[in-house]
Design a protein around this motif. Structure first.
Motif, PDB file in Angstrom:
ATOM      1  N   GLU A 190     -39.821  58.233 -35.670  1.00 50.12           N
ATOM      2  CA  GLU A 190     -38.536  57.768 -36.177  1.00 50.12           C
ATOM      3  C   GLU A 190     -37.947  58.900 -36.992  1.00 50.12           C
ATOM      4  O   GLU A 190     -38.666  59.539 -37.778  1.00 50.12           O
ATOM      5  CB  GLU A 190     -38.723  56.547 -37.091  1.00 50.12           C
ATOM      6  N   VAL A 191     -36.671  59.141 -36.817  1.00 56.76           N
ATOM      7  CA  VAL A 191     -36.035  60.218 -37.556  1.00 56.76           C
ATOM      8  C   VAL A 191     -34.770  59.705 -38.205  1.00 56.76           C
ATOM      9  O   VAL A 191     -33.919  59.102 -37.535  1.00 56.76           O
ATOM     10  CB  VAL A 191     -35.672  61.401 -36.626  1.00 56.76           C
ATOM     11  N   LYS A 192     -34.686  59.909 -39.502  1.00 60.14           N
ATOM     12  CA  LYS A 192     -33.448  59.591 -40.186  1.00 60.14           C
ATOM     13  C   LYS A 192     -33.121  60.787 -41.041  1.00 60.14           C
ATOM     14  O   LYS A 192     -33.726  60.974 -42.105  1.00 60.14           O
ATOM     15  CB  LYS A 192     -33.629  58.328 -41.043  1.00 60.14           C
ATOM     16  N   GLN A 193     -32.235  61.601 -40.536  1.00 57.11           N
ATOM     17  CA  GLN A 193     -31.939  62.875 -41.179  1.00 57.11           C
ATOM     18  C   GLN A 193     -33.233  63.663 -41.342  1.00 57.11           C
ATOM     19  O   GLN A 193     -33.879  63.949 -40.349  1.00 57.11           O
ATOM     20  CB  GLN A 193     -31.265  62.645 -42.528  1.00 57.11           C
ATOM     21  N   ARG A 194     -33.604  63.893 -42.600  1.00 54.45           N
ATOM     22  CA  ARG A 194     -34.791  64.739 -42.803  1.00 54.45           C
ATOM     23  C   ARG A 194     -36.054  63.913 -43.040  1.00 54.45           C
ATOM     24  O   ARG A 194     -37.113  64.472 -43.328  1.00 54.45           O
ATOM     25  CB  ARG A 194     -34.553  65.670 -43.987  1.00 54.45           C
ATOM     26  N   HIS A 195     -35.909  62.619 -42.941  1.00 57.20           N
ATOM     27  CA  HIS A 195     -37.085  61.782 -43.107  1.00 57.20           C
ATOM     28  C   HIS A 195     -37.671  61.480 -41.728  1.00 57.20           C
ATOM     29  O   HIS A 195     -36.991  60.927 -40.867  1.00 57.20           O
ATOM     30  CB  HIS A 195     -36.707  60.490 -43.828  1.00 57.20           C
ATOM     31  N   VAL A 196     -38.919  61.844 -41.545  1.00 55.61           N
ATOM     32  CA  VAL A 196     -39.567  61.666 -40.250  1.00 55.61           C
ATOM     33  C   VAL A 196     -40.794  60.784 -40.407  1.00 55.61           C
ATOM     34  O   VAL A 196     -41.604  60.992 -41.311  1.00 55.61           O
ATOM     35  CB  VAL A 196     -40.003  63.024 -39.653  1.00 55.61           C
ATOM     36  N   ARG A 197     -40.892  59.783 -39.543  1.00 53.49           N
ATOM     37  CA  ARG A 197     -42.094  58.971 -39.507  1.00 53.49           C
ATOM     38  C   ARG A 197     -42.729  59.134 -38.118  1.00 53.49           C
ATOM     39  O   ARG A 197     -42.083  58.902 -37.103  1.00 53.49           O
ATOM     40  CB  ARG A 197     -41.766  57.490 -39.744  1.00 53.49           C
ATOM     41  N   ILE A 198     -43.966  59.531 -38.130  1.00 50.99           N
ATOM     42  CA  ILE A 198     -44.670  59.730 -36.865  1.00 50.99           C
ATOM     43  C   ILE A 198     -45.300  58.415 -36.442  1.00 50.99           C
ATOM     44  O   ILE A 198     -46.127  57.845 -37.159  1.00 50.99           O
ATOM     45  CB  ILE A 198     -45.739  60.821 -37.010  1.00 50.99           C
ATOM     46  N   LEU A 199     -44.884  57.899 -35.292  1.00 56.37           N
ATOM     47  CA  LEU A 199     -45.408  56.619 -34.821  1.00 56.37           C
ATOM     48  C   LEU A 199     -46.670  56.813 -33.988  1.00 56.37           C
ATOM     49  O   LEU A 199     -47.533  55.950 -33.961  1.00 56.37           O
ATOM     50  CB  LEU A 199     -44.342  55.894 -33.990  1.00 56.37           C
ATOM     51  N   SER A 200     -46.743  57.938 -33.297  1.00 57.42           N
ATOM     52  CA  SER A 200     -47.949  58.188 -32.502  1.00 57.42           C
ATOM     53  C   SER A 200     -48.367  59.645 -32.567  1.00 57.42           C
ATOM     54  O   SER A 200     -47.830  60.499 -31.868  1.00 57.42           O
ATOM     55  CB  SER A 200     -47.716  57.790 -31.044  1.00 57.42           C
ATOM     56  N   THR A 201     -49.337  59.871 -33.435  1.00 56.49           N
ATOM     57  CA  THR A 201     -49.869  61.232 -33.541  1.00 56.49           C
ATOM     58  C   THR A 201     -50.466  61.662 -32.211  1.00 56.49           C
ATOM     59  O   THR A 201     -50.336  62.814 -31.794  1.00 56.49           O
ATOM     60  CB  THR A 201     -50.954  61.281 -34.632  1.00 56.49           C
ATOM     61  N   ASP A 202     -51.110  60.712 -31.540  1.00 57.00           N
ATOM     62  CA  ASP A 202     -51.742  61.033 -30.258  1.00 57.00           C
ATOM     63  C   ASP A 202     -50.731  61.518 -29.235  1.00 57.00           C
ATOM     64  O   ASP A 202     -50.982  62.463 -28.484  1.00 57.00           O
ATOM     65  CB  ASP A 202     -52.476  59.805 -29.700  1.00 57.00           C
ATOM     66  N   ALA A 203     -49.573  60.848 -29.214  1.00 57.04           N
ATOM     67  CA  ALA A 203     -48.542  61.275 -28.276  1.00 57.04           C
ATOM     68  C   ALA A 203     -48.115  62.711 -28.567  1.00 57.04           C
ATOM     69  O   ALA A 203     -47.922  63.516 -27.658  1.00 57.04           O
ATOM     70  CB  ALA A 203     -47.342  60.331 -28.340  1.00 57.04           C
ATOM     71  N   LEU A 204     -47.979  63.029 -29.844  1.00 57.25           N
ATOM     72  CA  LEU A 204     -47.613  64.400 -30.206  1.00 57.25           C
ATOM     73  C   LEU A 204     -48.689  65.386 -29.765  1.00 57.25           C
ATOM     74  O   LEU A 204     -48.402  66.440 -29.211  1.00 57.25           O
ATOM     75  CB  LEU A 204     -47.390  64.517 -31.720  1.00 57.25           C
ATOM     76  N   LYS A 205     -49.932  65.006 -30.009  1.00 58.37           N
ATOM     77  CA  LYS A 205     -51.025  65.905 -29.611  1.00 58.37           C
ATOM     78  C   LYS A 205     -51.041  66.097 -28.103  1.00 58.37           C
ATOM     79  O   LYS A 205     -51.355  67.176 -27.612  1.00 58.37           O
ATOM     80  CB  LYS A 205     -52.373  65.338 -30.082  1.00 58.37           C
ATOM     81  N   ASP A 206     -50.691  65.031 -27.416  1.00 53.47           N
ATOM     82  CA  ASP A 206     -50.661  65.096 -25.968  1.00 53.47           C
ATOM     83  C   ASP A 206     -49.566  66.015 -25.460  1.00 53.47           C
ATOM     84  O   ASP A 206     -49.700  66.655 -24.413  1.00 53.47           O
ATOM     85  CB  ASP A 206     -50.424  63.687 -25.411  1.00 53.47           C
ATOM     86  N   ILE A 207     -48.486  66.061 -26.200  1.00 59.76           N
ATOM     87  CA  ILE A 207     -47.400  66.946 -25.805  1.00 59.76           C
ATOM     88  C   ILE A 207     -47.807  68.405 -25.992  1.00 59.76           C
ATOM     89  O   ILE A 207     -47.561  69.250 -25.140  1.00 59.76           O
ATOM     90  CB  ILE A 207     -46.128  66.637 -26.617  1.00 59.76           C
ATOM     91  N   VAL A 208     -48.466  68.664 -27.122  1.00 58.48           N
ATOM     92  CA  VAL A 208     -48.893  70.027 -27.397  1.00 58.48           C
ATOM     93  C   VAL A 208     -49.949  70.464 -26.397  1.00 58.48           C
ATOM     94  O   VAL A 208     -49.920  71.574 -25.875  1.00 58.48           O
ATOM     95  CB  VAL A 208     -49.462  70.155 -28.822  1.00 58.48           C
ATOM     96  N   ASN A 209     -50.887  69.564 -26.132  1.00 57.67           N
ATOM     97  CA  ASN A 209     -52.021  69.914 -25.294  1.00 57.67           C
ATOM     98  C   ASN A 209     -52.181  68.929 -24.166  1.00 57.67           C
ATOM     99  O   ASN A 209     -53.066  68.076 -24.192  1.00 57.67           O
ATOM    100  CB  ASN A 209     -53.298  69.893 -26.147  1.00 57.67           C
ATOM    101  N   PRO A 210     -51.354  69.076 -23.154  1.00 59.28           N
ATOM    102  CA  PRO A 210     -51.357  68.076 -22.085  1.00 59.28           C
ATOM    103  C   PRO A 210     -52.761  67.905 -21.495  1.00 59.28           C
ATOM    104  O   PRO A 210     -53.385  68.860 -21.068  1.00 59.28           O
ATOM    105  CB  PRO A 210     -50.397  68.669 -21.046  1.00 59.28           C
ATOM    106  N   LYS A 211     -53.234  66.686 -21.489  1.00 60.36           N
ATOM    107  CA  LYS A 211     -54.520  66.367 -20.868  1.00 60.36           C
ATOM    108  C   LYS A 211     -54.426  66.605 -19.367  1.00 60.36           C
ATOM    109  O   LYS A 211     -53.411  66.306 -18.727  1.00 60.36           O
ATOM    110  CB  LYS A 211     -54.881  64.902 -21.106  1.00 60.36           C
ATOM    111  N   VAL A 212     -55.503  67.104 -18.814  1.00 64.62           N
ATOM    112  CA  VAL A 212     -55.501  67.398 -17.388  1.00 64.62           C
ATOM    113  C   VAL A 212     -55.460  66.104 -16.575  1.00 64.62           C
ATOM    114  O   VAL A 212     -54.714  65.974 -15.622  1.00 64.62           O
ATOM    115  CB  VAL A 212     -56.731  68.231 -16.991  1.00 64.62           C
ATOM    116  N   CYS A 213     -56.280  65.127 -16.943  1.00 64.59           N
ATOM    117  CA  CYS A 213     -56.261  63.870 -16.207  1.00 64.59           C
ATOM    118  C   CYS A 213     -56.929  62.778 -17.039  1.00 64.59           C
ATOM    119  O   CYS A 213     -56.915  62.835 -18.236  1.00 64.59           O
ATOM    120  CB  CYS A 213     -57.008  64.020 -14.880  1.00 64.59           C
TER     121      CYS A 213
END
Lengths: 266, 266
Positions: A242-265
């Motif tokens: 969730e983003v409201k200006q400069r306030h950020v709430r991370i709803l899924s850390t795992d999703a972020l990690k997955d974006i950085v390091n895409p799982k092979v399968c």
DNA sequence: CGCCGCATTGACGTTCGTCAAGTCTAGTGG
DNA sequence: CCACTAGACTTGACGAACGTCAATGCGGCG
């Protein structure tokens, strides 16, 4: 008092405030100018662990004084003579380098407990600017004093080496990011890194307040501010943050990690 | 003997050869295993200047031994225990980091007189690979010995700090490159940097042999190998360089500088 | 001689930058 | 208290730069 209007109960708070609060309860003299690492609550972040009391006593000598830096002001600038390292007590900084033709690049964001000024050692002059992104206070550590003392206190010597090595390793990571990641990966890595460092300082694992503009984030990540903004919006659409200006709430850390390091399968 | 078939008269030569030649005339014992910085002709590159004879004597102790590394072999790998820094005597290295999902990024190219291994200090383990791009030889400098000695020899301590700071500043420059330059600017900056470092070692200002593939250049510059190749071709068309495989002749240094730092007007 | 790795080149697609319009928010002053 | 403003942010349309895929060339080595 400052701009922190967010629920500090959740752990999302302006670092300065939390730290000043703790300090207030330790050091009751309201305007003490006495400088002492030995009873600084950030010691574990910027000083070596496992010091003997005698060593601790000596370590107090590395800090000559404190210095306040107003939001927007510079702690040091490219070209200025290098004399000291600075340990950030409160506040938030960016460091940036500029090419001759005016482009500039944010090389890092620094928060409480981190050290800035290492760039100045090699040529006795700073090669980047350090700008406070909010009102800040730093401990001034004259470098010749650091060198002198680290000849005598082995663990300080080791610590200085580790700090510099850590910065080299950090920059290696940024090079990987800038050289091989796409916009989403960069932003995800950036958020994870920020929140992890804040968490190490006692803040929330899932909420943070950005102290920098979209343009500064973009400069750091090698993107234009529009791309940063669009990528935030994309994450919001996908329910990752969730983003409201400069306030950020991370709803899924795992999703972020997955974006950085895409799982092979799986 | 090695792959250097290019006119060494012009100054374009395999660094190893030139250095070995010099060494051969200084140290007449053909297979001396004696290690001594004090009469190494690279001393001015990797050791502090202005040492007293007594200090020089002590400095010899930092180098424990030498080690040969074959082309393609690693000097150290990500994850390996850190024990020593390495001063490159001959040959050419790349260092690279990898993300978990396999992408990797070349973080630097190192040549004679430069130090590798600084990344390992912070965690007692290396966080990148150092790979020889041609047969190489390094001086092994056990880090505890470096630390011990630099407590006693001030100029060595200062030197170690400068080397680490220099690496930080170098990486800042690479971040600027990766974050804000276009392909042509990156390649031009890369060539200028390489030729400048080679020139400091006595080689030509205008000719050089690339020790790395297009893919490795691309990885370092955050580009794909095809883009590197195309950009080389563009420079050739414009008459800025001549390129024959890995042999590059710079026809106009000014044009390259202009690409990196576009002049505003005149 | 033929193979293999590296390099070049072309055609096409994707990502991100550019330009522009418009919104939101905080801060300022009436 | 509210209107006004400036700076930060968002969003859309479009284009340029670079990546991807594929074919081909070149040179060194067994």
């Amino acid at each position: 008092m400052l701009e922190n209007t967010l629920k500090s109960k959740s752990g999302v708070a302006h670092s300065s405030i939390a730290i000043q609060a703790v300090e207030g309860s330790v050091d009751m003299q309201p305007h003490s100018i006495k400088v002492a690492c030995s009873n600084c609550n950030l010691r574990e972040l910027c000083m070596p662990l496992g010091l003997t009391p005698a060593e601790l006593d000596r370590i107090d000598d590395v800090v000559a004084s404190r210095r306040k830096v107003k939001r927007g002001a510079t702690l040091f600038r490219n070209g200025e003579k290098f004399t000291s390292l600075y340990a950030i007590r409160t506040g938030f900084f960016k460091t940036c380098v500029a090419s001759e033709d005016g482009r500039d690049q944010v090389t890092g964001f620094q928060m409480a407990g981190e050290i800035v000024g290492l760039d100045g050692i090699v040529n006795d002059h700073h090669t980047c600017d350090a700008v406070a992104l909010e009102d800040a206070e730093v401990c001034v550590m004259p470098f010749d004093r650091v060198e002198e003392l680290s000849r005598e206190v082995n663990s300080l010597q080791r610590h200085v080496h580790k700090i510099m090595s850590r910065e080299i390793v950090r920059e290696n990571g940024v090079m990987l990011l800038l050289g091989s990641m796409r916009a989403e990966e960069r932003l995800a890595a950036f958020l994870l890194n920020l929140v992890q460092r804040l968490h190490a300082r006692g803040f929330s694992q899932s909420e943070l307040i950005l102290r920098m503009t979209r343009e500064e984030i973009g400069s750091y990540l090698g993107l234009k501010l529009e791309t940063v903004s669009r990528t935030f919006s994309k994450f919001v659409e996908e329910g990752i943050v969730e983003v409201k200006q400069r306030h950020v709430r991370i709803l899924s850390t795992d999703a972020l990690k997955d974006i950085v390091n895409p799982k092979v399968c799986n």
